[in-house]
Design a protein around this motif. Structure first.
Motif, mmCIF file in Angstrom:
data_model
loop_
_atom_site.group_PDB
_atom_site.id
_atom_site.type_symbol
_atom_site.label_atom_id
_atom_site.label_comp_id
_atom_site.label_asym_id
_atom_site.label_seq_id
_atom_site.Cartn_x
_atom_site.Cartn_y
_atom_site.Cartn_z
ATOM 1 N N THR A 1 -14.824 3.812 -9.303
ATOM 2 C CA THR A 1 -14.396 4.252 -7.886
ATOM 3 C C THR A 1 -14.297 2.951 -7.015
ATOM 4 O OG1 THR A 1 -15.655 6.302 -8.022
ATOM 5 C CG2 THR A 1 -14.940 5.388 -5.770
ATOM 6 N N THR A 2 -15.346 1.849 -7.240
ATOM 7 C CA THR A 2 -15.139 0.936 -6.310
ATOM 8 C C THR A 2 -14.045 -0.166 -7.032
ATOM 9 O OG1 THR A 2 -17.003 -0.017 -7.861
ATOM 10 C CG2 THR A 2 -17.438 0.852 -5.581
ATOM 11 N N PHE A 3 -14.062 -0.148 -8.472
ATOM 12 C CA PHE A 3 -12.823 -0.966 -8.850
ATOM 13 C C PHE A 3 -11.440 -0.617 -8.305
ATOM 14 C CE2 PHE A 3 -9.505 -1.450 -12.234
ATOM 15 C CZ PHE A 3 -9.605 -2.545 -12.269
ATOM 16 N N PHE A 4 -11.131 0.496 -8.337
ATOM 17 C CA PHE A 4 -9.953 1.103 -7.766
ATOM 18 C C PHE A 4 -9.670 1.017 -6.347
ATOM 19 C CE2 PHE A 4 -9.558 3.155 -11.836
ATOM 20 C CZ PHE A 4 -8.313 2.937 -12.237
ATOM 21 N N VAL A 5 -10.982 1.180 -5.403
ATOM 22 C CA VAL A 5 -10.711 1.111 -4.120
ATOM 23 C C VAL A 5 -11.057 -0.041 -3.599
ATOM 24 C CG1 VAL A 5 -11.774 2.140 -2.007
ATOM 25 C CG2 VAL A 5 -11.454 3.582 -4.027
ATOM 26 N N THR A 6 -11.991 -0.990 -3.651
ATOM 27 C CA THR A 6 -12.361 -2.186 -3.010
ATOM 28 C C THR A 6 -11.890 -3.363 -3.917
ATOM 29 O OG1 THR A 6 -14.602 -2.266 -4.114
ATOM 30 C CG2 THR A 6 -14.401 -1.114 -2.179
ATOM 31 N N ARG A 7 -11.617 -3.203 -5.115
ATOM 32 C CA ARG A 7 -11.028 -4.269 -5.751
ATOM 33 C C ARG A 7 -9.620 -4.137 -5.850
ATOM 34 N NH1 ARG A 7 -13.220 -8.406 -8.524
ATOM 35 N NH2 ARG A 7 -15.139 -7.769 -8.647
ATOM 36 N N LEU A 8 -9.065 -3.409 -6.728
ATOM 37 C CA LEU A 8 -7.619 -3.300 -7.114
ATOM 38 C C LEU A 8 -6.829 -2.927 -5.816
ATOM 39 C CD1 LEU A 8 -5.659 -3.573 -9.442
ATOM 40 C CD2 LEU A 8 -5.851 -1.111 -9.853
ATOM 41 N N GLY A 9 -7.462 -1.776 -5.171
ATOM 42 C CA GLY A 9 -6.515 -1.329 -3.978
ATOM 43 C C GLY A 9 -6.468 -2.086 -3.127
ATOM 44 N N CYS A 10 -7.763 -2.717 -2.760
ATOM 45 C CA CYS A 10 -7.828 -3.750 -1.478
ATOM 46 C C CYS A 10 -7.077 -4.986 -1.899
ATOM 47 C CB CYS A 10 -9.199 -4.136 -1.474
ATOM 48 S SG CYS A 10 -9.395 -5.106 0.094
ATOM 49 N N HIS A 11 -6.767 -5.562 -2.958
ATOM 50 C CA HIS A 11 -6.342 -6.688 -3.249
ATOM 51 C C HIS A 11 -4.375 -6.442 -3.122
ATOM 52 C CE1 HIS A 11 -9.781 -8.917 -5.073
ATOM 53 N NE2 HIS A 11 -9.876 -9.020 -3.835
ATOM 54 N N ILE A 12 -4.105 -5.216 -3.809
ATOM 55 C CA ILE A 12 -2.890 -4.948 -3.777
ATOM 56 C C ILE A 12 -2.531 -4.598 -2.066
ATOM 57 C CG2 ILE A 12 -1.306 -2.997 -4.020
ATOM 58 C CD1 ILE A 12 -2.548 -2.534 -6.819
ATOM 59 N N LEU A 13 -3.278 -4.029 -1.304
ATOM 60 C CA LEU A 13 -3.049 -3.690 0.089
ATOM 61 C C LEU A 13 -2.704 -5.125 0.955
ATOM 62 C CD1 LEU A 13 -5.061 -0.640 1.131
ATOM 63 C CD2 LEU A 13 -2.710 -1.042 0.951
ATOM 64 N N ILE A 14 -3.792 -6.049 0.571
ATOM 65 C CA ILE A 14 -3.611 -7.465 1.311
ATOM 66 C C ILE A 14 -2.320 -8.033 0.789
ATOM 67 C CG2 ILE A 14 -4.867 -9.886 1.299
ATOM 68 C CD1 ILE A 14 -7.612 -8.382 0.942
ATOM 69 N N THR A 15 -1.944 -8.148 -0.594
ATOM 70 C CA THR A 15 -0.778 -8.827 -0.894
ATOM 71 C C THR A 15 0.318 -7.945 -0.375
ATOM 72 O OG1 THR A 15 -1.855 -8.969 -3.384
ATOM 73 C CG2 THR A 15 0.736 -9.236 -3.004
ATOM 74 N N TYR A 16 0.692 -6.791 -0.032
ATOM 75 C CA TYR A 16 1.497 -5.960 0.497
ATOM 76 C C TYR A 16 1.765 -6.516 2.106
ATOM 77 C CZ TYR A 16 3.974 -2.271 3.048
ATOM 78 O OH TYR A 16 4.747 -1.471 4.067
ATOM 79 N N ARG A 17 0.507 -6.627 2.808
ATOM 80 C CA ARG A 17 0.402 -6.894 4.173
ATOM 81 C C ARG A 17 0.901 -8.445 4.156
ATOM 82 N NH1 ARG A 17 -1.998 -5.191 8.758
ATOM 83 N NH2 ARG A 17 -0.904 -6.475 10.530
ATOM 84 N N LEU A 18 0.648 -9.462 3.232
ATOM 85 C CA LEU A 18 1.239 -10.865 3.241
ATOM 86 C C LEU A 18 2.764 -10.765 3.171
ATOM 87 C CD1 LEU A 18 -1.417 -12.653 1.018
ATOM 88 C CD2 LEU A 18 -0.876 -12.938 3.388
ATOM 89 N N ILE A 19 3.088 -9.760 2.324
ATOM 90 C CA ILE A 19 4.698 -9.866 2.027
ATOM 91 C C ILE A 19 5.404 -9.224 3.232
ATOM 92 C CG2 ILE A 19 6.591 -8.827 0.596
ATOM 93 C CD1 ILE A 19 4.558 -9.161 -1.729
ATOM 94 N N SER A 20 4.970 -8.175 3.822
ATOM 95 C CA SER A 20 5.567 -7.566 4.950
ATOM 96 C C SER A 20 5.279 -8.292 6.111
ATOM 97 C CB SER A 20 4.834 -6.203 5.068
ATOM 98 O OG SER A 20 3.518 -6.464 5.662
ATOM 99 N N ASP A 21 4.405 -9.197 6.287
ATOM 100 C CA ASP A 21 4.208 -10.078 7.670
ATOM 101 C C ASP A 21 4.941 -11.461 7.402
ATOM 102 O OD1 ASP A 21 3.039 -7.973 8.973
ATOM 103 O OD2 ASP A 21 0.971 -8.854 8.920
ATOM 104 N N ALA A 22 5.638 -11.593 6.094
ATOM 105 C CA ALA A 22 5.963 -13.100 5.812
ATOM 106 C C ALA A 22 6.648 -13.675 6.942
ATOM 107 C CB ALA A 22 6.797 -13.067 4.664
ATOM 108 N N PRO A 23 7.822 -12.944 7.695
ATOM 109 C CA PRO A 23 8.465 -13.724 8.574
ATOM 110 C C PRO A 23 7.805 -14.083 9.846
ATOM 111 C CG PRO A 23 9.399 -11.402 7.864
ATOM 112 C CD PRO A 23 8.020 -11.474 7.394
ATOM 113 N N LYS A 24 6.325 -13.609 9.984
ATOM 114 C CA LYS A 24 5.433 -14.065 10.915
ATOM 115 C C LYS A 24 4.868 -15.234 10.890
ATOM 116 C CE LYS A 24 4.950 -9.372 12.230
ATOM 117 N NZ LYS A 24 3.659 -8.096 12.488
#
Length: 275
Positions: free
Chosen positions: A209-232
């Protein structure tokens, strides 16, 4: 022709030891000549976890792997607690919507976030040294040493420039999963290997549970946020370095997930044989 295994491992140790020395010189230079006293928790973190190492070694076991894992469990627990308290504090101060805006994640620093990141830097430098000293790694390019090197480079540059601190604190949520990784290893080294026990089954549920939520999921969300906020982002090194670091982390997470699945299958097979 591939180099002999002993020589390859020696070359690996030299490379990672050299990078660790360069990192230490860099931090000492910043603190001494640039008077960056706010980096003091880096040094405090190193000596705190080294002291914990000595305490475990002289009171519980002299097995280097057990000692290293026990201290890693301590770090994961302390870091998870710190990150949760930081997030709760910011939630109460700014509200859930405002605390995750780009300006906050990139240029802001949540209360306690800078010190928490420094303290974890101290741990990763201690752990890198401990693994090199006792050869607690395997392979010509050991994933764990690469992981620590990536974190030390990304964390330290962020601390020097005082940017993306909150992004990196969010990335430390993966330490919640590390608690159960280290608990499993300590349990097995202590001789508790009954795959049929309820405690082991609950441990695996929490592990996945923690692998998918706090490790894999969290890091994927951070990566997505970095890409979506790239113009900023500006034209500096921050975005390329952040994307490089997260790419490395996501790759290591996939490798870790594969290894975790292999361990899970082995314990399930052991359980079937016992039945």
């Amino acid at each position: 022709m591939a180099p002999p295994r002993g020589r390859a491992k020696g070359d690996t140790a030299v490379f990672f030891a050299a990078t660790l020395v360069l990192w230490g010189v860099s931090v000492a230079f910043e603190m001494t000549f640039n008077r960056r006293s706010e980096l003091a928790p880096v040094v405090a973190g190193f000596f705190f976890f080294q002291a914990a190492n000595w305490a475990v070694r002289f009171s519980l076991s002299r097995d280097p792997l057990f000692v290293n894992t026990a201290v890693s469990l301590l770090h994961s627990t302390v870091t998870t607690t710190s990150v949760v308290l930081i997030l709760i504090g910011q939630w109460m101060i700014k509200g859930l919507g405002n605390m995750f805006e780009h300006e906050q994640l990139f240029g802001g620093t949540w209360l306690g976030a800078y010190s928490a990141l420094c303290f974890s830097c101290g741990y990763f430098s201690y752990d890198q040294l401990d693994m090199l000293r006792y050869h607690l790694y395997s392979g010509w390019i050991p994933g764990i040493l690469v992981h620590h090197l990536i974190l030390l480079v990304c964390f330290t540059l962020a601390l020097y420039r005082n940017v993306t601190i909150n992004y990196l604190v969010l990335s430390l949520m993966c330490e919640f999963h590390s608690i159960f990784l280290h608990m499993r290893k300590v349990r097995r080294m202590a001789g508790f290997r009954d795959a049929k026990s309820r405690a082991v089954k609950v441990e695996w549920v929490l592990n996945w549970t923690t692998f998918f939520v706090t490790r894999l999921g969290c890091h994927i969300l951070i990566t997505y946020r970095l890409i979506s906020d790239a113009p900023k982002f500006g034209r500096g090194i921050e975005l390329p370095l952040a994307l490089f670091g997260m790419a490395g982390m996501n790759l290591l997470n996939i490798i870790l997930g594969r290894d975790l699945y292999g361990a899970y299958k082995r314990e399930k097979n052991q359980q079937r044989r016992q039945e």
